[in-house]
Scaffold this motif. Structure first.
Motif, PDB file in Angstrom:
ATOM      1  N   UNK A 101       0.894  -1.416   0.089  1.00 49.14           N
ATOM      2  CA  UNK A 101       0.164  -0.078  -0.436  1.00 49.14           C
ATOM      3  C   UNK A 101       1.012   1.103  -0.122  1.00 49.14           C
ATOM      4  N   UNK A 102       1.583   0.635   0.403  1.00 49.83           N
ATOM      5  CA  UNK A 102       2.357   2.658   1.092  1.00 49.83           C
ATOM      6  C   UNK A 102       4.027   2.678  -0.498  1.00 49.83           C
ATOM      7  N   UNK A 116     -10.044   0.267   1.388  1.00 49.75           N
ATOM      8  CA  UNK A 116     -10.179  -0.965   0.560  1.00 49.75           C
ATOM      9  C   UNK A 116      -8.877  -2.351   1.019  1.00 49.75           C
ATOM     10  N   UNK A 117      -7.650  -1.879   0.874  1.00 54.96           N
ATOM     11  CA  UNK A 117      -6.488  -2.799   1.365  1.00 54.96           C
ATOM     12  C   UNK A 117      -6.796  -2.895   2.634  1.00 54.96           C
ATOM     13  N   UNK A 118      -8.008  -2.015   3.894  1.00 58.02           N
ATOM     14  CA  UNK A 118      -7.272  -1.955   5.168  1.00 58.02           C
ATOM     15  C   UNK A 118      -6.775  -2.282   5.871  1.00 58.02           C
ATOM     16  N   UNK A 119      -5.890  -1.523   5.769  1.00 62.29           N
ATOM     17  CA  UNK A 119      -4.418  -0.695   6.253  1.00 62.29           C
ATOM     18  C   UNK A 119      -4.467   0.930   6.122  1.00 62.29           C
ATOM     19  N   UNK A 120      -5.951   1.404   7.398  1.00 66.11           N
ATOM     20  CA  UNK A 120      -6.837   2.906   7.381  1.00 66.11           C
ATOM     21  C   UNK A 120      -5.708   3.374   8.450  1.00 66.11           C
ATOM     22  N   UNK A 135      -9.657   8.565  -4.229  1.00 66.78           N
ATOM     23  CA  UNK A 135      -9.090   6.956  -4.788  1.00 66.78           C
ATOM     24  C   UNK A 135      -7.845   6.902  -3.157  1.00 66.78           C
ATOM     25  N   UNK A 136      -7.330   7.566  -3.218  1.00 67.84           N
ATOM     26  CA  UNK A 136      -6.237   7.138  -1.952  1.00 67.84           C
ATOM     27  C   UNK A 136      -6.566   6.555  -1.036  1.00 67.84           C
ATOM     28  N   UNK A 137      -7.829   7.454  -0.207  1.00 68.93           N
ATOM     29  CA  UNK A 137      -9.330   6.983   0.630  1.00 68.93           C
ATOM     30  C   UNK A 137      -9.547   5.523   0.776  1.00 68.93           C
TER      31      UNK A 137
END
Length: 285
Positions: free
Chosen positions: A212-213, A278-282, A271-273
């Motif tokens: 994600x990063x 969606x990726x579950x890495x809030x 889109x980033x939010x």
């Protein structure tokens, strides 16, 4: 004053430099950009513009420049996907297979940063030149026609974006992969037998923070880039970064440039939010 209050006061004092930095270099420029996007576009120069809250500037910017905007997002997404595929393999090899060469390989990954971004992009212009080795080889293999070329095509622009932003993908991926306990991977071999299944059950989920990063660090600058398309592309591949740069510096159309910048910013933040959620890495935010 009690020790607890004293420590609290010291903590707030330590936040002052960072807060001032954000105000000076983010809040004030952001406000200036937002205000400029609402100026009356009929002004003759920047000082001649007046604040009339012209929200129609946003509609006109979308209407006139939606194609470069969509193209920028598409090229950025394509380059990010390629960086993820190439970067994951490279980061995995450095983390688990490099042994005593790990530090050297990491230095080689970041070595391109010691060269100017402009010089690196110009190097790709030479590599993909019409009479260069790459084009001649592809023509010899009949993968390109006799008059085929790579420069001034989407392939050249995406290749330049991928090369220039690949280190932004590799380093976060390596940081996540290097933290994985090798015993977990060994256990996955015993539990799932098939290395392919073990990878997606153990290694991939544990490396998601790096994925994600890395994708964010790659996609955000790639979508707003204008150097690669200017040197490797043509007007047919013009991205929104090129349009904004041209409106600010050549056309002197500050309201349209600012409105387009705000649209791009809002799109990318949205889109980033959505992607992080969606990726579950809030927690990365």
């Amino acid at each position: 004053m009690s020790d607890v209050r004293r420590r609290g006061a010291i903590g707030y004092l330590l936040l002052i430099p960072a807060a001032l930095w954000l105000v000076l270099f983010f809040v004030i420029p952001f406000y200036s950009l937002l205000a400029t996007s609402l100026f009356d576009p009929s002004g003759s120069d920047f000082r001649g513009y007046t604040m009339t809250y012209e929200w129609s500037n946003y509609w006109h910017a979308l209407q006139d420049y939606w194609q470069p905007l969509v193209r920028a997002l598409a090229y950025g997404a394509a380059a990010t996907l390629l960086c993820l595929l190439l970067g994951y393999v490279l980061a995995y090899a450095i983390a688990f297979r490099s042994g005593r060469w790990k530090n050297l390989l990491l230095v080689l990954v970041i070595a391109p940063f010691f060269t100017s971004f402009l010089v690196r992009t110009l190097a790709w212009k030479l590599i993909l030149a019409d009479d260069g080795f790459v084009v001649n080889s592809l023509q010899f293999l009949h993968l390109l026609g006799p008059d085929g070329r790579l420069l001034a095509t989407p392939v050249a622009v995406i290749a330049g974006l991928t090369y220039n932003f690949l280190p932004f993908m590799v380093l976060p991926l390596f940081a996540s992969l290097d933290k994985i306990d090798p015993r977990l991977i060994e256990a996955s071999s015993d539990l799932y037998a098939n290395p392919f299944v073990g990878f997606f059950k153990v290694t991939w989920p544990l490396s998601l923070p790096g994925v994600v990063s890395g994708t964010l660090l790659t996609f955000i600058p790639a979508a707003g880039d204008f150097i690669n398309v200017q040197l490797l592309g043509s007007p047919n591949q013009r991205m929104v970064g090129s349009v904004i740069q041209s409106l600010f510096t050549n056309a002197n159309d500050y309201p349209a440039a600012a409105a387009l910048s705000m649209i791009l910013m809002v799109l990318i933040v949205g889109m980033v939010l959505a992607y992080v959620r969606r990726a579950g890495t809030e927690e990365l935010l």
